[in-house]
Write a protein that holds these residues in place. Sequence first.
Motif, PDB file in Angstrom:
ATOM      1  N   GLY A   9     -20.799-107.602  87.552  1.00  0.00           N
ATOM      2  CA  GLY A   9     -20.081-108.863  87.647  1.00  0.00           C
ATOM      3  C   GLY A   9     -19.316-109.008  88.946  1.00  0.00           C
ATOM      4  O   GLY A   9     -19.727-108.500  89.994  1.00  0.00           O
ATOM      5  N   ASN A  10     -18.174-109.690  88.871  1.00  0.00           N
ATOM      6  CA  ASN A  10     -17.430-110.062  90.072  1.00  0.00           C
ATOM      7  C   ASN A  10     -17.031-108.867  90.935  1.00  0.00           C
ATOM      8  O   ASN A  10     -17.226-108.865  92.150  1.00  0.00           O
ATOM      9  N   LEU A  11     -16.422-107.854  90.312  1.00  0.00           N
ATOM     10  CA  LEU A  11     -15.968-106.690  91.075  1.00  0.00           C
ATOM     11  C   LEU A  11     -17.140-105.921  91.657  1.00  0.00           C
ATOM     12  O   LEU A  11     -17.151-105.576  92.844  1.00  0.00           O
ATOM     13  N   ALA A  12     -18.136-105.604  90.826  1.00  0.00           N
ATOM     14  CA  ALA A  12     -19.268-104.812  91.283  1.00  0.00           C
ATOM     15  C   ALA A  12     -19.985-105.486  92.454  1.00  0.00           C
ATOM     16  O   ALA A  12     -20.481-104.813  93.370  1.00  0.00           O
ATOM     17  N   TRP A  13     -20.043-106.815  92.423  1.00  0.00           N
ATOM     18  CA  TRP A  13     -20.710-107.576  93.482  1.00  0.00           C
ATOM     19  C   TRP A  13     -20.150-107.212  94.861  1.00  0.00           C
ATOM     20  O   TRP A  13     -20.876-107.156  95.850  1.00  0.00           O
ATOM     21  N   HIS A  14     -18.841-106.956  94.935  1.00  0.00           N
ATOM     22  CA  HIS A  14     -18.189-106.653  96.207  1.00  0.00           C
ATOM     23  C   HIS A  14     -17.993-105.155  96.426  1.00  0.00           C
ATOM     24  O   HIS A  14     -18.119-104.670  97.560  1.00  0.00           O
ATOM     25  N   LEU A  15     -17.665-104.423  95.358  1.00  0.00           N
ATOM     26  CA  LEU A  15     -17.338-103.002  95.511  1.00  0.00           C
ATOM     27  C   LEU A  15     -18.563-102.157  95.840  1.00  0.00           C
ATOM     28  O   LEU A  15     -18.485-101.254  96.691  1.00  0.00           O
ATOM     29  N   ALA A  16     -19.681-102.418  95.185  1.00  0.00           N
ATOM     30  CA  ALA A  16     -20.875-101.602  95.433  1.00  0.00           C
ATOM     31  C   ALA A  16     -21.321-101.665  96.900  1.00  0.00           C
ATOM     32  O   ALA A  16     -21.537-100.618  97.521  1.00  0.00           O
ATOM     33  N   PRO A  17     -21.450-102.851  97.492  1.00  0.00           N
ATOM     34  CA  PRO A  17     -21.814-102.889  98.918  1.00  0.00           C
ATOM     35  C   PRO A  17     -20.766-102.239  99.819  1.00  0.00           C
ATOM     36  O   PRO A  17     -21.112-101.614 100.827  1.00  0.00           O
ATOM     37  N   ALA A  18     -19.476-102.384  99.469  1.00  0.00           N
ATOM     38  CA  ALA A  18     -18.431-101.769 100.285  1.00  0.00           C
ATOM     39  C   ALA A  18     -18.565-100.254 100.293  1.00  0.00           C
ATOM     40  O   ALA A  18     -18.436 -99.607 101.344  1.00  0.00           O
ATOM     41  N   LEU A  19     -18.814 -99.672  99.136  1.00  0.00           N
ATOM     42  CA  LEU A  19     -19.005 -98.220  99.052  1.00  0.00           C
ATOM     43  C   LEU A  19     -20.262 -97.791  99.787  1.00  0.00           C
ATOM     44  O   LEU A  19     -20.279 -96.768 100.480  1.00  0.00           O
TER      45      LEU A  19
END
Length: 266
Positions: A9-19
Amino acid sequence: MEISFIGAGNLAWHLAPALENAGHHINEIYSRQLQHARQLVSNLYDARTHSELNFAESPSTLFVLAVPDDALESVCSRLVLPENAIVVHTSGSKSLDSLDQWMAIYSDVPVQTGVFYALQTFSQGQPFMDFDEIPLCIESADKPTEDALVQLGQDISNIVYLITSEERRSLHVAAVFACNFTNHLLALAYDLIAQQDLEFDLLRPLITETFRKGLSASNPADVQTGPARRGDLTTISDHLALLTNQPKLAEIYQIMTTSIQQHPKQ
């Protein structure tokens, strides 16, 4: 670090690419809605979708529970992890003890637990956010796990804190006031002027200056303005009269006015 996400969802959409951009490897994305997992995977290097919550054969060492708070226990009850994996939730309000208890009840193998909470508002489908200035709140009862999560946080953000569950709970409530409630007040303001066929753009300079002053002040209470702060009872009465046919708005107006009047002046 080898990482899998449960939730897309919302968090994973941004956190996964950042990591991933920080050099970590995202192996798998699980989502109850497979299309969401596919969309996120399409933005990652070589991650793949995972169709079930059995990760026993996963190469990952870290499993990120990026699911709604109400779904956490249900997901934990079906989650199968490799031995000695680290599992973290990303909730602002759920305690570390809750995750510990769920894993003790449901996991057949020993795992380590932690919290990896990003204090920001996220929206799926938006351009990927830069995490450099997003506060990350870390918690774990296991020192090596805590150290690993702190390092992970520092790989993507300049603002990493060790915060207890109770502190994080208060922080999350404050965040709801600062973010969710504030945005709702903007939406109510939009509705009010739309009733007179006025453009919301008329309010934009005022909103911009309000936030500029509030964020630059050591305490936002120092720069509070308006009829409630001035004690302008005539204007307040006039506003409440205008809202007579909108009792919900009148109630919100009165609650906010009273809160401002009673708040200690700096």
